[in-house]
Design an enzyme around this catalytic site. Structure first.
Site, PDB file in Angstrom:
ATOM      1  N   LYS A  14      66.866  70.872  59.997  1.00 51.72           N
ATOM      2  CA  LYS A  14      67.033  69.477  59.567  1.00 51.72           C
ATOM      3  C   LYS A  14      67.838  68.666  60.584  1.00 51.72           C
ATOM      4  CE  LYS A  14      69.002  70.547  55.623  1.00 51.72           C
ATOM      5  NZ  LYS A  14      69.004  72.016  55.499  1.00 51.72           N
ATOM      6  N   ARG A  89      70.947  67.512  47.316  1.00 50.68           N
ATOM      7  CA  ARG A  89      70.905  68.961  47.208  1.00 50.68           C
ATOM      8  C   ARG A  89      70.867  69.424  45.761  1.00 50.68           C
ATOM      9  NH1 ARG A  89      73.188  70.240  52.424  1.00 50.68           N
ATOM     10  NH2 ARG A  89      73.234  72.470  52.812  1.00 50.68           N
ATOM     11  N   ARG A 128      73.449  80.498  65.806  1.00 52.02           N
ATOM     12  CA  ARG A 128      74.274  79.287  65.870  1.00 52.02           C
ATOM     13  C   ARG A 128      75.748  79.642  65.670  1.00 52.02           C
ATOM     14  NH1 ARG A 128      72.976  74.399  61.854  1.00 52.02           N
ATOM     15  NH2 ARG A 128      74.120  75.684  60.394  1.00 52.02           N
ATOM     16  N   ARG A 134      80.469  77.684  63.777  1.00 51.56           N
ATOM     17  CA  ARG A 134      80.640  77.079  62.455  1.00 51.56           C
ATOM     18  C   ARG A 134      81.071  78.177  61.508  1.00 51.56           C
ATOM     19  NH1 ARG A 134      75.972  73.155  60.068  1.00 51.56           N
ATOM     20  NH2 ARG A 134      76.385  74.360  58.188  1.00 51.56           N
ATOM     21  N   ARG A 145      74.518  80.926  51.082  1.00 51.09           N
ATOM     22  CA  ARG A 145      73.966  79.563  51.199  1.00 51.09           C
ATOM     23  C   ARG A 145      72.477  79.561  50.858  1.00 51.09           C
ATOM     24  NH1 ARG A 145      75.781  78.728  57.003  1.00 51.09           N
ATOM     25  NH2 ARG A 145      74.425  76.903  57.063  1.00 51.09           N
TER      26      ARG A 145
HETATM   27  P1  ADP Z   1      73.113  73.702  56.180  1.00 53.19           P
HETATM   28  O1  ADP Z   1      71.912  72.899  55.774  1.00 53.19           O
HETATM   29  O2  ADP Z   1      72.886  74.478  57.433  1.00 53.19           O
HETATM   30  O3  ADP Z   1      73.682  74.557  55.073  1.00 53.19           O
HETATM   31  P2  ADP Z   1      74.892  71.368  56.062  1.00 53.19           P
HETATM   32  O4  ADP Z   1      75.662  70.878  57.207  1.00 53.19           O
HETATM   33  O5  ADP Z   1      73.853  70.492  55.477  1.00 53.19           O
HETATM   34  O6  ADP Z   1      74.287  72.739  56.583  1.00 53.19           O
HETATM   35  O7  ADP Z   1      75.873  71.779  54.859  1.00 53.19           O
HETATM   36  C1  ADP Z   1      76.988  72.632  55.057  1.00 53.19           C
HETATM   37  C2  ADP Z   1      77.763  72.785  53.739  1.00 53.19           C
HETATM   38  O8  ADP Z   1      78.288  71.487  53.326  1.00 53.19           O
HETATM   39  C3  ADP Z   1      76.965  73.249  52.520  1.00 53.19           C
HETATM   40  O9  ADP Z   1      76.866  74.658  52.446  1.00 53.19           O
HETATM   41  C4  ADP Z   1      77.784  72.650  51.349  1.00 53.19           C
HETATM   42  O10 ADP Z   1      78.945  73.418  51.089  1.00 53.19           O
HETATM   43  C5  ADP Z   1      78.251  71.322  51.906  1.00 53.19           C
HETATM   44  N1  ADP Z   1      77.310  70.208  51.588  1.00 53.19           N
HETATM   45  C6  ADP Z   1      76.596  69.483  52.485  1.00 53.19           C
HETATM   46  N2  ADP Z   1      75.835  68.565  51.859  1.00 53.19           N
HETATM   47  C7  ADP Z   1      76.052  68.728  50.534  1.00 53.19           C
HETATM   48  C8  ADP Z   1      75.552  68.102  49.354  1.00 53.19           C
HETATM   49  N3  ADP Z   1      74.638  67.116  49.419  1.00 53.19           N
HETATM   50  N4  ADP Z   1      76.004  68.528  48.134  1.00 53.19           N
HETATM   51  C9  ADP Z   1      76.918  69.502  48.050  1.00 53.19           C
HETATM   52  N5  ADP Z   1      77.435  70.140  49.120  1.00 53.19           N
HETATM   53  C10 ADP Z   1      77.019  69.772  50.345  1.00 53.19           C
END
Ligand code: ADP
Length: 188
Positions: A14, A89, A128, A134, A145
């Site tokens: 994404k 999400r 990554r 990260r 996740r």
């Molecule tokens: P990825 O898609 O690789 O998991 P993101 O950067 O989108 O990475 O998200 C990292 C973390 O941030 C998630 O595992 C969650 O804990 C938090 N997070 C991000 N966006 C949301 C959201 N819309 N709702 C709840 N938690 C979120």
């Protein structure tokens, strides 16, 4: 206006594809993950709380992320359109997004769902983690996740299917190949 939700499990690409989409279509990028990591880097109260949740691979509360998105929309009112990356999400987040956009006389134009096999997701995320450190890119948290994605997030696709806006896109292949598939959907 062109308002896109870029959807998919962790590691589906994404972030990478968002960068290319904003460059081509001049959209405003709204990534809740990036905003949260910014809060963590700035050691804000929100960042300190979010960091605990994120490093376990769980979701930050709907209330917090919806508030963040509202602030960003307010701050970028003149944008030609938005790309939502990592948001919504949960179904509650998707409903809240519709309410906020309706109030601005706007709506989601399309929902693009990147489809990638689990083995490939894990491979990309582990790599990554080794390259950019990260804290949530380690095997145990990655597995959680992906589990959280199936339990709480995957159902968001149904929400947009019902609205006739969902477009699955094959997320395996080269970055360019996947980008071409995405632009084919957007340009239609
Ligand atoms: P990825 O898609 O690789 O998991 P993101 O950067 O989108 O990475 O998200 C990292 C973390 O941030 C998630 O595992 C969650 O804990 C938090 N997070 C991000 N966006 C949301 C959201 N819309 N709702 C709840 N938690 C979120």
């Amino acid at each position: 206006m062109l308002n896109i939700v870029l959807f998919g499990p962790p590691g589906s690409g994404k972030g990478t594809q968002s960068e290319k989409i904003i460059e081509k279509y001049k959209l405003c990028h709204l990534s809740t993950g990036d905003i949260l990591r910014g809060e963590i880097a700035n050691k804000t109260e929100l960042g300190i709380q979010a960091n605990i949740i994120m490093s376990r691979g769980e979701l930050v509360s709907d209330e917090i992320v919806i508030g963040m998105i509202k602030n960003k929309l307010e701050a970028n009112k003149d944008a030609k359109g938005y790309i939502f990356d990592g948001f919504p999400r949960t179904v509650a987040q998707a409903e809240a997004l519709d309410v906020v956009l309706n109030a601005l006389n706007q709506e989601i134009s399309c929902f693009i769902s990147l489809e990638v096999e689990k083995d490939e997701l894990i491979k990309r995320l582990v790599k990554r983690g080794e390259e950019c450190g990260r804290t949530d890119d380690n095997l145990e948290v990655i597995e959680n996740r992906i589990a959280v994605y199936h339990k709480q997030t995957a159902v968001v696709a149904k929400y947009y299917e019902k609205q006739g806006k969902s477009h699955p896109v094959e997320g395996m292949g080269s970055i360019e190949e996947i980008f071409e598939r995405i632009t084919a959907v957007i340009d239609k």
